[in-house]
Write a protein that holds these residues in place. Structure first.
Motif, PDB file in Angstrom:
ATOM      1  N   CYS A  53       0.826  -1.202   0.000  1.00  0.00           N
ATOM      2  CA  CYS A  53       0.000   0.000   0.000  1.00  0.00           C
ATOM      3  C   CYS A  53       0.859   1.250   0.000  1.00  0.00           C
ATOM      4  O   CYS A  53       2.039   1.210   0.323  1.00  0.00           O
ATOM      5  N   GLU A  54       0.216   2.334  -0.382  1.00  0.00           N
ATOM      6  CA  GLU A  54       0.884   3.632  -0.338  1.00  0.00           C
ATOM      7  C   GLU A  54       0.458   4.297   0.961  1.00  0.00           C
ATOM      8  O   GLU A  54      -0.726   4.306   1.294  1.00  0.00           O
ATOM      9  N   GLU A  55       1.421   4.864   1.678  1.00  0.00           N
ATOM     10  CA  GLU A  55       1.066   5.459   2.966  1.00  0.00           C
ATOM     11  C   GLU A  55       1.898   6.708   3.257  1.00  0.00           C
ATOM     12  O   GLU A  55       2.964   6.906   2.677  1.00  0.00           O
ATOM     13  N   CYS A  56       1.385   7.533   4.158  1.00  0.00           N
ATOM     14  CA  CYS A  56       2.118   8.713   4.579  1.00  0.00           C
ATOM     15  C   CYS A  56       3.011   8.360   5.775  1.00  0.00           C
ATOM     16  O   CYS A  56       2.847   7.319   6.402  1.00  0.00           O
ATOM     17  N   LEU A  58       3.424   9.444   8.875  1.00  0.00           N
ATOM     18  CA  LEU A  58       2.864   9.227  10.214  1.00  0.00           C
ATOM     19  C   LEU A  58       2.194   7.869  10.328  1.00  0.00           C
ATOM     20  O   LEU A  58       2.294   7.203  11.363  1.00  0.00           O
ATOM     21  N   ASN A  59       1.486   7.476   9.274  1.00  0.00           N
ATOM     22  CA  ASN A  59       0.841   6.166   9.312  1.00  0.00           C
ATOM     23  C   ASN A  59       1.864   5.039   9.312  1.00  0.00           C
ATOM     24  O   ASN A  59       1.721   4.058  10.047  1.00  0.00           O
ATOM     25  N   ALA A  62       3.216   4.748  12.693  1.00  0.00           N
ATOM     26  CA  ALA A  62       2.276   4.114  13.619  1.00  0.00           C
ATOM     27  C   ALA A  62       2.244   2.609  13.409  1.00  0.00           C
ATOM     28  O   ALA A  62       2.241   1.830  14.367  1.00  0.00           O
ATOM     29  N   ILE A  63       2.238   2.213  12.154  1.00  0.00           N
ATOM     30  CA  ILE A  63       2.134   0.785  11.840  1.00  0.00           C
ATOM     31  C   ILE A  63       3.355   0.011  12.321  1.00  0.00           C
ATOM     32  O   ILE A  63       3.233  -1.067  12.885  1.00  0.00           O
ATOM     33  N   GLU A  92       1.017  15.938   3.430  1.00  0.00           N
ATOM     34  CA  GLU A  92       1.573  14.585   3.542  1.00  0.00           C
ATOM     35  C   GLU A  92       2.486  14.194   2.390  1.00  0.00           C
ATOM     36  O   GLU A  92       2.289  14.595   1.251  1.00  0.00           O
ATOM     37  N   TYR A  94       3.512  10.817   0.522  1.00  0.00           N
ATOM     38  CA  TYR A  94       3.120   9.419   0.384  1.00  0.00           C
ATOM     39  C   TYR A  94       4.258   8.630  -0.234  1.00  0.00           C
ATOM     40  O   TYR A  94       4.857   9.050  -1.225  1.00  0.00           O
TER      41      TYR A  94
END
Lengths: 123, 123
Positions: A53-56, A58-59, A62-63, A92, A94
């Motif tokens: 997946c594509e994510e920013c 901060l996420n 967190a993950i 953000e 990404y």
DNA sequence: TCAACAATTAAATAATTGTTTAATCAAAAC
DNA sequence: GTTTTGATTAAACAATTATTTAATTGTTGA
């Protein structure tokens, strides 16, 4: 690698075989560089995540349960190795895996290695 | 990884996808361990060499142009990662790649990575 | 413009790791 | 048995690198 003869001469002459198959400095450097990136567990987890997946930032942080500066540091390394790319949207950034042969191969390799080193996991 | 919600919620719900695809600790550890071994150029060169021939420590040291203690150190690491095996014959210890799925896969992967990261080499 | 938020950078620290030198272990030859 | 050769181990050192905390940059919205 070295032009001189080997210290020991065991019947089977490996020397030709060796000279033929031994990779050059550039090849060694390229491959070990890619490997080193994924040799760090944090970076491997991040890359693996970004394969799906594509994510920013901060996420991602967190993950994988890390601070954002730490994540940022690893993202920079992965990016300069050409494994991931980034895109800004508003505040953000990404990240996702690069659409290259290198990245695809590494992804495939990781999944396969995972099922080999850890057969009990569904894989 | 974390049960809590993510800081940001961008439309596409990656969360399910993430939970499904994210590997467990054991899988991460296993894969990154293998990668880390080949992330060191010296170790990569030694492993690559041992994929093509069986050799004793002194010859390996001569070929990769390192001291035998240094080579011995790397051989120990590669061996305890299950990538290579050894056999004693008289005073010499002969090393070669293990006959396992892991070793074969890593070998194949290295050759392929080599041709990707270094296309000009014959490959 | 100012405040709030996301991300990166910098400096400092902590930890890991590769290499060297010297010493030790193991096997063979004399 | 002693010496010689190959390999490993140990201790010390050097170098790299991951993480933390604090400061900074960039972007949005009030």
């Amino acid at each position: 690698m070295n032009e001189k003869k080997l210290p020991h001469d065991h019947g089977h002459n490996n020397e030709e075989k060796i000279r033929k198959h031994l990779p050059g400095e550039a090849e060694i450097a390229g491959v070990s560089e890619a490997m080193k990136q994924l040799g760090d567990p944090s970076r491997l987890r991040i890359f693996w995540l970004l394969c799906h997946c594509e994510e920013c930032v901060l996420n991602i942080a967190a993950i994988v349960n890390m601070s954002s500066p730490a994540v940022s540091h690893h993202l920079r390394l992965l990016k300069s190795s050409g494994m991931i790319v980034s895109r800004r949207d508003g505040k953000e950034m990404y990240y996702r895996t690069a659409d290259t042969e290198l990245a695809q191969m590494l992804h495939h390799m990781i999944e396969k290695l995972g099922s080999i080193t850890c057969p009990e996991e569904d894989a």
